[in-house]
Design a protein around this motif. Structure first.
Motif, PDB file in Angstrom:
ATOM      1  N   ALA A 107     -19.661 -44.833 -54.704  1.00 44.33           N
ATOM      2  CA  ALA A 107     -19.818 -44.003 -53.523  1.00 44.33           C
ATOM      3  C   ALA A 107     -21.137 -44.344 -52.839  1.00 44.33           C
ATOM      4  O   ALA A 107     -21.968 -45.064 -53.385  1.00 44.33           O
ATOM      5  CB  ALA A 107     -19.774 -42.533 -53.919  1.00 44.33           C
ATOM      6  N   VAL A 108     -21.334 -43.812 -51.654  1.00 41.82           N
ATOM      7  CA  VAL A 108     -22.572 -44.030 -50.905  1.00 41.82           C
ATOM      8  C   VAL A 108     -23.258 -42.689 -50.710  1.00 41.82           C
ATOM      9  O   VAL A 108     -22.655 -41.741 -50.203  1.00 41.82           O
ATOM     10  CB  VAL A 108     -22.286 -44.689 -49.540  1.00 41.82           C
ATOM     11  CG1 VAL A 108     -23.565 -44.789 -48.719  1.00 41.82           C
ATOM     12  CG2 VAL A 108     -21.682 -46.073 -49.735  1.00 41.82           C
ATOM     13  N   GLY A 109     -24.520 -42.621 -51.115  1.00 43.13           N
ATOM     14  CA  GLY A 109     -25.265 -41.371 -50.971  1.00 43.13           C
ATOM     15  C   GLY A 109     -24.659 -40.258 -51.797  1.00 43.13           C
ATOM     16  O   GLY A 109     -24.283 -40.446 -52.953  1.00 43.13           O
ATOM     17  N   THR A 110     -24.524 -39.087 -51.182  1.00 40.68           N
ATOM     18  CA  THR A 110     -23.981 -37.918 -51.883  1.00 40.68           C
ATOM     19  C   THR A 110     -22.475 -37.767 -51.692  1.00 40.68           C
ATOM     20  O   THR A 110     -21.876 -36.823 -52.196  1.00 40.68           O
ATOM     21  CB  THR A 110     -24.674 -36.637 -51.385  1.00 40.68           C
ATOM     22  OG1 THR A 110     -24.474 -36.504 -49.966  1.00 40.68           O
ATOM     23  CG2 THR A 110     -26.170 -36.687 -51.661  1.00 40.68           C
ATOM     24  N   ASN A 111     -21.861 -38.706 -50.973  1.00 37.05           N
ATOM     25  CA  ASN A 111     -20.426 -38.617 -50.749  1.00 37.05           C
ATOM     26  C   ASN A 111     -19.664 -38.964 -52.026  1.00 37.05           C
ATOM     27  O   ASN A 111     -20.085 -39.803 -52.813  1.00 37.05           O
ATOM     28  CB  ASN A 111     -20.011 -39.557 -49.616  1.00 37.05           C
ATOM     29  CG  ASN A 111     -20.615 -39.130 -48.289  1.00 37.05           C
ATOM     30  OD1 ASN A 111     -20.160 -38.188 -47.674  1.00 37.05           O
ATOM     31  ND2 ASN A 111     -21.669 -39.814 -47.873  1.00 37.05           N
ATOM     32  N   VAL A 112     -18.531 -38.314 -52.205  1.00 42.68           N
ATOM     33  CA  VAL A 112     -17.791 -38.480 -53.454  1.00 42.68           C
ATOM     34  C   VAL A 112     -16.685 -39.523 -53.367  1.00 42.68           C
ATOM     35  O   VAL A 112     -16.147 -39.937 -54.395  1.00 42.68           O
ATOM     36  CB  VAL A 112     -17.187 -37.126 -53.917  1.00 42.68           C
ATOM     37  CG1 VAL A 112     -18.299 -36.149 -54.242  1.00 42.68           C
ATOM     38  CG2 VAL A 112     -16.266 -36.542 -52.844  1.00 42.68           C
ATOM     39  N   LEU A 113     -16.348 -39.963 -52.160  1.00 44.51           N
ATOM     40  CA  LEU A 113     -15.309 -40.978 -52.030  1.00 44.51           C
ATOM     41  C   LEU A 113     -15.856 -42.328 -52.481  1.00 44.51           C
ATOM     42  O   LEU A 113     -16.872 -42.817 -51.975  1.00 44.51           O
ATOM     43  CB  LEU A 113     -14.807 -41.064 -50.593  1.00 44.51           C
ATOM     44  CG  LEU A 113     -13.742 -42.139 -50.326  1.00 44.51           C
ATOM     45  CD1 LEU A 113     -12.475 -41.879 -51.131  1.00 44.51           C
ATOM     46  CD2 LEU A 113     -13.431 -42.231 -48.833  1.00 44.51           C
ATOM     47  N   VAL A 114     -15.175 -42.966 -53.413  1.00 47.82           N
ATOM     48  CA  VAL A 114     -15.596 -44.269 -53.921  1.00 47.82           C
ATOM     49  C   VAL A 114     -15.105 -45.369 -52.989  1.00 47.82           C
ATOM     50  O   VAL A 114     -13.990 -45.307 -52.453  1.00 47.82           O
ATOM     51  CB  VAL A 114     -15.067 -44.488 -55.352  1.00 47.82           C
ATOM     52  CG1 VAL A 114     -15.327 -45.927 -55.818  1.00 47.82           C
ATOM     53  CG2 VAL A 114     -15.701 -43.492 -56.310  1.00 47.82           C
TER      54      VAL A 114
END
Length: 253
Positions: A107-114
């Motif tokens: 994922a990027v940053g705090t986002n949960v989508l890989v």
């Protein structure tokens, strides 16, 4: 008629005086020469190190015999694209051999989508053999396509570029606000931070997004094919700049 005369007001230098003056000057001359040499060596090392850093290339090859950081030879090439991308510095290049890349990512940053491949700085990722044989494969949830566990194909930051890949089977999450959580519901195949992220000679096919841009969201796409992608809005692409691209069989709604 001229004659050689000695100035009566000047004492002639003896050999001892001359030697003493030379002995006083020689250390200063040696020290000055050493300083000049050290300065030249320092400048040369700086130029060499700068040239070496700017020329660095990382490699990815699933059959490399001895994968090991920093992945700067084909023998030590990474088996997973994300590993080489994470090792690369800004403005470096990652070169990828043919194959189906369906593992790794983050994922990027705090986002949960890989993302199968997250290029989160200005790095160039290019295939060695072209889109026909170099495939980045996301993951679609059985039965629902989008949802928890889905994996997007590629995330591309400002200044980053991607060239010569097929992006397929990417998807997004379903629980996200259309504007506030754009990163997790838009761009199943490709999500770009802006039109300052560049994609060239790629095939984007069979991807899905719960929001917009089933194939691609944002970015500048050159000579790409977008086919068979689906989203709630903008099946092929949304908010993207398309130059000489082909779109067929995409759907929205």
């Amino acid at each position: 008629m001229k004659t050689n005369q000695t100035n009566p007001n000047r004492w002639p230098e003896t050999s001892i005086a001359v030697r003493e003056r030379k002995e006083r000057m020689e250390p200063r001359l040696v020290l000055s020469a050493l300083r000049s040499l050290c300065s030249f060596a320092a400048i040369l090392l700086l130029l060499l190190s700068t040239a070496s850093a700017s020329a660095a290339t990382r490699y990815v090859w699933q059959d490399s015999p001895s994968p090991a950081p920093p992945y700067t030879t084909w023998t030590t090439a990474a088996h997973v694209i994300q590993e080489a991308v994470d090792a690369a510095q800004t403005d470096e290049t990652v070169r990828v051999a043919g194959g189906v890349y369906a593992t790794g990512g983050r994922a990027v940053g705090t986002n949960v989508l890989v993302n199968r491949v997250a290029i989160d700085r200005a790095v160039t990722v290019e295939s060695l053999m072209g889109a026909e044989v170099t495939i980045i494969q996301g993951y679609q949830v059985p039965g629902t396509t989008n949802g928890d566990g889905a994996i997007r194909c590629v995330y591309l930051a400002n200044g980053a570029s991607l060239s010569g890949f097929t992006l397929t089977s990417g998807a997004t999450l379903t629980n996200g606000n259309w504007q506030l959580e754009r990163l997790v519901i838009h761009g199943g195949g490709l999500w770009c931070e802006s039109t300052n992220a560049f994609v060239t000679n790629c095939v984007i096919t069979g991807n899905s997004a719960a929001g917009a841009g089933g194939g691609a969201f944002q970015g500048t796409l050159n000579n790409c094919t977008l086919t068979g992608n689906w989203a709630s809005g903008g099946g092929g692409a949304c908010e993207a700049t398309l130059n000489n691209c082909t779109l067929t069989g995409n759907s929205a709604g």
